[in-house]
Design a protein around this motif. Structure first.
Motif, short mmCIF file in Angstrom:
data_model
loop_
_atom_site.label_atom_id
_atom_site.label_comp_id
_atom_site.label_asym_id
_atom_site.label_seq_id
_atom_site.Cartn_x
_atom_site.Cartn_y
_atom_site.Cartn_z
N ARG A 193 30.78 19.90 -5.00
CA ARG A 193 30.37 20.56 -3.76
C ARG A 193 28.90 20.37 -3.43
O ARG A 193 28.48 20.65 -2.31
CB ARG A 193 30.67 22.06 -3.85
N HIS A 194 28.11 19.88 -4.39
CA HIS A 194 26.68 19.70 -4.16
C HIS A 194 26.46 18.56 -3.18
O HIS A 194 27.17 17.55 -3.20
CB HIS A 194 25.98 19.40 -5.49
N TRP A 195 25.45 18.69 -2.30
CA TRP A 195 25.23 17.70 -1.23
C TRP A 195 24.87 16.32 -1.77
O TRP A 195 25.17 15.31 -1.13
CB TRP A 195 24.16 18.19 -0.28
N TYR A 196 24.26 16.22 -2.93
CA TYR A 196 23.87 14.92 -3.47
C TYR A 196 24.73 14.51 -4.66
O TYR A 196 25.20 13.37 -4.73
CB TYR A 196 22.40 14.94 -3.85
N LEU A 197 24.94 15.40 -5.59
CA LEU A 197 25.69 15.07 -6.79
C LEU A 197 27.15 14.77 -6.50
O LEU A 197 27.81 14.07 -7.27
CB LEU A 197 25.60 16.21 -7.81
N GLY A 198 27.66 15.27 -5.40
CA GLY A 198 29.05 15.02 -5.03
C GLY A 198 29.37 13.55 -4.86
O GLY A 198 30.51 13.13 -5.01
N ARG A 199 28.37 12.75 -4.57
CA ARG A 199 28.59 11.30 -4.43
C ARG A 199 28.96 10.64 -5.75
O ARG A 199 29.61 9.61 -5.77
CB ARG A 199 27.31 10.62 -3.93
N LEU A 202 15.96 20.87 -4.86
CA LEU A 202 16.87 20.06 -4.05
C LEU A 202 18.02 19.44 -4.82
O LEU A 202 19.12 19.28 -4.27
CB LEU A 202 16.08 18.95 -3.35
N LEU A 203 17.80 19.05 -6.06
CA LEU A 203 18.79 18.23 -6.74
C LEU A 203 19.57 18.92 -7.86
O LEU A 203 20.52 18.35 -8.36
CB LEU A 203 18.13 16.97 -7.31
N LEU A 204 19.17 20.12 -8.26
CA LEU A 204 19.91 20.81 -9.32
C LEU A 204 20.63 22.01 -8.74
O LEU A 204 19.99 22.94 -8.24
CB LEU A 204 18.96 21.24 -10.44
N PRO A 205 21.96 22.02 -8.78
CA PRO A 205 22.70 23.14 -8.22
C PRO A 205 22.57 24.40 -9.08
O PRO A 205 22.36 24.32 -10.29
CB PRO A 205 24.15 22.64 -8.20
N ASP A 206 22.73 25.55 -8.45
CA ASP A 206 22.69 26.81 -9.17
C ASP A 206 24.01 26.99 -9.91
O ASP A 206 25.08 26.89 -9.33
CB ASP A 206 22.49 27.95 -8.18
N THR A 207 23.94 27.23 -11.21
CA THR A 207 25.14 27.37 -12.03
C THR A 207 25.20 28.74 -12.71
O THR A 207 25.92 28.90 -13.68
CB THR A 207 25.20 26.27 -13.09
N LYS A 208 24.45 29.69 -12.21
CA LYS A 208 24.43 31.03 -12.82
C LYS A 208 25.80 31.67 -12.69
O LYS A 208 26.36 31.80 -11.60
CB LYS A 208 23.37 31.90 -12.14
N PRO A 212 31.51 29.29 -15.19
CA PRO A 212 31.99 28.85 -16.50
C PRO A 212 31.93 27.34 -16.65
O PRO A 212 31.92 26.59 -15.66
CB PRO A 212 33.44 29.34 -16.55
N LEU A 213 31.87 26.88 -17.89
CA LEU A 213 31.77 25.44 -18.15
C LEU A 213 32.93 24.66 -17.55
O LEU A 213 32.77 23.52 -17.14
CB LEU A 213 31.71 25.18 -19.66
N ASP A 214 34.11 25.27 -17.50
CA ASP A 214 35.28 24.58 -16.95
C ASP A 214 35.11 24.25 -15.47
O ASP A 214 35.79 23.37 -14.95
CB ASP A 214 36.52 25.45 -17.12
N SER A 215 34.22 24.93 -14.78
CA SER A 215 34.05 24.74 -13.34
C SER A 215 32.84 23.90 -12.97
O SER A 215 32.51 23.78 -11.79
CB SER A 215 33.94 26.10 -12.66
N MET A 216 32.16 23.31 -13.92
CA MET A 216 30.94 22.56 -13.63
C MET A 216 31.21 21.34 -12.74
O MET A 216 30.40 20.99 -11.90
CB MET A 216 30.24 22.12 -14.91
N PHE A 217 32.32 20.67 -12.94
CA PHE A 217 32.63 19.52 -12.09
C PHE A 217 32.84 19.96 -10.65
O PHE A 217 32.43 19.28 -9.72
CB PHE A 217 33.86 18.76 -12.59
N ALA A 218 33.46 21.11 -10.45
CA ALA A 218 33.68 21.62 -9.09
C ALA A 218 32.34 21.93 -8.42
O ALA A 218 32.15 21.66 -7.24
CB ALA A 218 34.56 22.85 -9.13
N VAL A 219 31.39 22.50 -9.18
CA VAL A 219 30.07 22.79 -8.64
C VAL A 219 29.39 21.49 -8.23
O VAL A 219 28.80 21.38 -7.16
CB VAL A 219 29.21 23.56 -9.66
N ALA A 234 36.89 15.15 -12.00
CA ALA A 234 37.14 16.40 -12.75
C ALA A 234 38.17 16.14 -13.84
O ALA A 234 39.15 15.42 -13.66
CB ALA A 234 37.64 17.48 -11.80
N LEU A 235 37.91 16.71 -14.99
CA LEU A 235 38.82 16.53 -16.13
C LEU A 235 40.07 17.36 -15.91
O LEU A 235 40.01 18.46 -15.37
CB LEU A 235 38.12 16.98 -17.42
N PRO A 236 41.22 16.85 -16.35
CA PRO A 236 42.44 17.64 -16.23
C PRO A 236 42.36 18.87 -17.12
O PRO A 236 41.70 18.87 -18.16
CB PRO A 236 43.55 16.68 -16.69
N GLN A 237 43.04 19.93 -16.71
CA GLN A 237 43.06 21.16 -17.49
C GLN A 237 43.76 20.91 -18.81
O GLN A 237 44.84 20.32 -18.85
CB GLN A 237 43.76 22.29 -16.72
#
Length: 68
Positions: free
Chosen positions: A48-54, A29-35, A38-45, A60-63
């Motif tokens: 979008r997660h139903w719980y972690l998004g809060r 329930l609480l850990l999103p799939d990150t398979k 890339p590491l640069d997109s972890m904040f975006a994942v 998100a870090l600037p590019q």
């Protein structure tokens, strides 16, 4: 033998089974799939997660590109 262990019988297995079920539910329930993400997109994942998004919304870090 230890008399305490004789009183447990199968209770030890039930105890560990309960923790195994609790950990499985937590992961499902609480850990999103990150398979393949890339590491640069972890904040975006996380956003979008139903719980972690809060907790990570808008953090998100600037590019970081070359500033040459």
């Amino acid at each position: 033998t230890n008399p305490t262990l004789c009183h447990f019988k199968y209770g030890t297995f039930v105890f560990y089974e309960g923790w195994l079920v609790a950990m499985t539910i937590f992961i499902a329930l609480l850990l999103p799939d990150t398979k393949g993400v890339p590491l640069d997109s972890m904040f975006a994942v996380s956003e979008r997660h139903w719980y972690l998004g809060r907790f990570v919304e808008g953090q998100a870090l600037p590019q970081q590109g070359n500033s040459h």
